[in-house]
Design a protein around this motif. Sequence first.
Motif, PDB file in Angstrom:
ATOM      1  N   ILE A  34       0.870  -1.173   0.000  1.00 42.87           N
ATOM      2  CA  ILE A  34       0.000   0.000   0.000  1.00 42.87           C
ATOM      3  C   ILE A  34       0.903   1.218   0.000  1.00 42.87           C
ATOM      4  CG2 ILE A  34      -1.782   1.273   1.245  1.00 42.87           C
ATOM      5  CD1 ILE A  34      -2.747  -1.470   2.320  1.00 42.87           C
ATOM      6  N   VAL A  35       0.878   1.939  -1.112  1.00 40.08           N
ATOM      7  CA  VAL A  35       1.713   3.122  -1.299  1.00 40.08           C
ATOM      8  C   VAL A  35       0.813   4.347  -1.366  1.00 40.08           C
ATOM      9  CG1 VAL A  35       3.518   1.802  -2.465  1.00 40.08           C
ATOM     10  CG2 VAL A  35       1.698   2.851  -3.824  1.00 40.08           C
ATOM     11  N   GLU A  36       1.421   5.531  -1.325  1.00 45.15           N
ATOM     12  CA  GLU A  36       0.608   6.739  -1.317  1.00 45.15           C
ATOM     13  C   GLU A  36       0.050   7.098  -2.692  1.00 45.15           C
ATOM     14  OE1 GLU A  36       2.110  10.091   0.801  1.00 45.15           O
ATOM     15  OE2 GLU A  36       2.466   8.934   2.616  1.00 45.15           O
ATOM     16  N   LEU A  42       4.214   2.334  -9.395  1.00 48.23           N
ATOM     17  CA  LEU A  42       5.062   1.974 -10.532  1.00 48.23           C
ATOM     18  C   LEU A  42       6.505   1.748 -10.100  1.00 48.23           C
ATOM     19  CD1 LEU A  42       3.583   4.469 -13.135  1.00 48.23           C
ATOM     20  CD2 LEU A  42       3.342   1.968 -13.157  1.00 48.23           C
ATOM     21  N   ALA A  43       6.973   2.551  -9.157  1.00 42.88           N
ATOM     22  CA  ALA A  43       8.338   2.405  -8.656  1.00 42.88           C
ATOM     23  C   ALA A  43       8.517   1.069  -7.936  1.00 42.88           C
ATOM     24  CB  ALA A  43       8.682   3.565  -7.725  1.00 42.88           C
ATOM     25  N   ALA A  44       7.538   0.676  -7.135  1.00 38.27           N
ATOM     26  CA  ALA A  44       7.617  -0.616  -6.437  1.00 38.27           C
ATOM     27  C   ALA A  44       7.721  -1.749  -7.450  1.00 38.27           C
ATOM     28  CB  ALA A  44       6.394  -0.803  -5.534  1.00 38.27           C
ATOM     29  N   ARG A  45       6.971  -1.628  -8.519  1.00 42.42           N
ATOM     30  CA  ARG A  45       7.009  -2.627  -9.583  1.00 42.42           C
ATOM     31  C   ARG A  45       8.392  -2.669 -10.239  1.00 42.42           C
ATOM     32  NH1 ARG A  45       3.332  -5.343 -12.227  1.00 42.42           N
ATOM     33  NH2 ARG A  45       3.681  -6.006 -14.362  1.00 42.42           N
ATOM     34  N   ASP A  46       8.918  -1.492 -10.603  1.00 34.46           N
ATOM     35  CA  ASP A  46      10.233  -1.413 -11.237  1.00 34.46           C
ATOM     36  C   ASP A  46      11.332  -1.999 -10.351  1.00 34.46           C
ATOM     37  OD1 ASP A  46       9.151  -0.160 -13.433  1.00 34.46           O
ATOM     38  OD2 ASP A  46       9.981   1.823 -12.988  1.00 34.46           O
ATOM     39  N   LEU A  47      11.321  -1.623  -9.066  1.00 36.32           N
ATOM     40  CA  LEU A  47      12.343  -2.119  -8.148  1.00 36.32           C
ATOM     41  C   LEU A  47      12.326  -3.641  -8.066  1.00 36.32           C
ATOM     42  CD1 LEU A  47      12.102   0.462  -5.235  1.00 36.32           C
ATOM     43  CD2 LEU A  47      14.139  -0.021  -6.601  1.00 36.32           C
ATOM     44  N   ALA A  48      11.146  -4.209  -7.953  1.00 36.72           N
ATOM     45  CA  ALA A  48      11.032  -5.669  -7.855  1.00 36.72           C
ATOM     46  C   ALA A  48      11.574  -6.335  -9.114  1.00 36.72           C
ATOM     47  CB  ALA A  48       9.580  -6.073  -7.608  1.00 36.72           C
ATOM     48  N   ILE A  49      11.171  -5.850 -10.270  1.00 35.73           N
ATOM     49  CA  ILE A  49      11.621  -6.449 -11.534  1.00 35.73           C
ATOM     50  C   ILE A  49      13.136  -6.335 -11.667  1.00 35.73           C
ATOM     51  CG2 ILE A  49      11.561  -6.166 -14.049  1.00 35.73           C
ATOM     52  CD1 ILE A  49       8.550  -5.448 -13.697  1.00 35.73           C
ATOM     53  N   ARG A  50      13.687  -5.160 -11.362  1.00 32.54           N
ATOM     54  CA  ARG A  50      15.134  -4.948 -11.470  1.00 32.54           C
ATOM     55  C   ARG A  50      15.897  -5.886 -10.529  1.00 32.54           C
ATOM     56  NH1 ARG A  50      15.211  -0.108 -10.077  1.00 32.54           N
ATOM     57  NH2 ARG A  50      14.424   0.693 -12.029  1.00 32.54           N
ATOM     58  N   THR A  54       9.151 -11.050  -8.370  1.00 33.52           N
ATOM     59  CA  THR A  54       7.818 -10.798  -8.894  1.00 33.52           C
ATOM     60  C   THR A  54       7.286  -9.529  -8.236  1.00 33.52           C
ATOM     61  OG1 THR A  54       7.447 -13.163  -9.117  1.00 33.52           O
ATOM     62  CG2 THR A  54       5.495 -11.743  -9.157  1.00 33.52           C
ATOM     63  N   PRO A  55       6.806  -8.580  -9.023  1.00 29.86           N
ATOM     64  CA  PRO A  55       6.297  -7.338  -8.422  1.00 29.86           C
ATOM     65  C   PRO A  55       5.097  -7.608  -7.524  1.00 29.86           C
ATOM     66  CG  PRO A  55       6.531  -7.100 -10.799  1.00 29.86           C
ATOM     67  CD  PRO A  55       6.738  -8.552 -10.479  1.00 29.86           C
ATOM     68  N   PRO A  56       4.979  -6.839  -6.449  1.00 28.67           N
ATOM     69  CA  PRO A  56       3.801  -6.977  -5.588  1.00 28.67           C
ATOM     70  C   PRO A  56       2.584  -6.359  -6.270  1.00 28.67           C
ATOM     71  CG  PRO A  56       5.073  -5.089  -4.883  1.00 28.67           C
ATOM     72  CD  PRO A  56       5.864  -5.760  -5.981  1.00 28.67           C
ATOM     73  N   GLU A 133      11.629   7.781  -5.201  1.00 28.21           N
ATOM     74  CA  GLU A 133      12.997   8.307  -5.202  1.00 28.21           C
ATOM     75  C   GLU A 133      14.013   7.170  -5.116  1.00 28.21           C
ATOM     76  OE1 GLU A 133      15.837  10.959  -2.356  1.00 28.21           O
ATOM     77  OE2 GLU A 133      13.850  11.802  -2.765  1.00 28.21           O
ATOM     78  N   LEU A 134      13.706   6.150  -4.324  1.00 30.50           N
ATOM     79  CA  LEU A 134      14.588   4.989  -4.235  1.00 30.50           C
ATOM     80  C   LEU A 134      14.738   4.337  -5.601  1.00 30.50           C
ATOM     81  CD1 LEU A 134      16.279   3.084  -2.457  1.00 30.50           C
ATOM     82  CD2 LEU A 134      14.182   1.762  -2.085  1.00 30.50           C
ATOM     83  N   ASN A 135      13.646   4.203  -6.321  1.00 30.72           N
ATOM     84  CA  ASN A 135      13.680   3.617  -7.648  1.00 30.72           C
ATOM     85  C   ASN A 135      14.538   4.459  -8.590  1.00 30.72           C
ATOM     86  OD1 ASN A 135      12.831   1.782  -9.777  1.00 30.72           O
ATOM     87  ND2 ASN A 135      11.546   3.456 -10.505  1.00 30.72           N
ATOM     88  N   GLN A 136      14.375   5.763  -8.524  1.00 30.75           N
ATOM     89  CA  GLN A 136      15.155   6.658  -9.376  1.00 30.75           C
ATOM     90  C   GLN A 136      16.652   6.501  -9.094  1.00 30.75           C
ATOM     91  OE1 GLN A 136      14.517  10.844  -8.729  1.00 30.75           O
ATOM     92  NE2 GLN A 136      15.135  11.342 -10.815  1.00 30.75           N
TER      93      GLN A 136
END
Length: 143
Positions: A34-36, A42-50, A54-56, A133-136
């Motif tokens: 649960i994100v804001e 989208l960032a959570a998805r990118d981080l998981a894939i990278r 499997t993205p949450p 920001e973490l994803n960036q």
Amino acid sequence: MISPGPDEKPKRDLSGSDKTYPPILPGNPRVVWIVEGGVDALAARDLAIRRGKTPPTALASGGAGVRLFLDNPTVQTLLLHADTVVVVRDNESTEKKQAETDAGHDRQIARIEELRGSCADWRPPVGVKDVAELNQRDQHRAA
């Protein structure tokens, strides 16, 4: 819907906005973050894939102070069927704003615990505002 606020980034909900239907980015239904907002989802998805995971499933709550989405039967079903639910916190720029944001997330967590008995939370490292920001930063390191 969002109306521009007096500062460059803050937002205010338009009168009558419905917070019971949050945007949901499908992913692993066993892990729900649960994100804001949508950028964080989208960032959570990118981080998981990278990271080869499997993205949450990412649910955009609309902000730390929002809990109406937790009354939605579709959201409740999603949360009840997940193995893990994580409320993603932000690091704010002032102590006052941090306390307000943390209190809002704490209320979200308490409501989720009422629904399903457990809820985890996650906070980005010190010096990083949010998962976006973490994803960036992670993207720049990988480049």
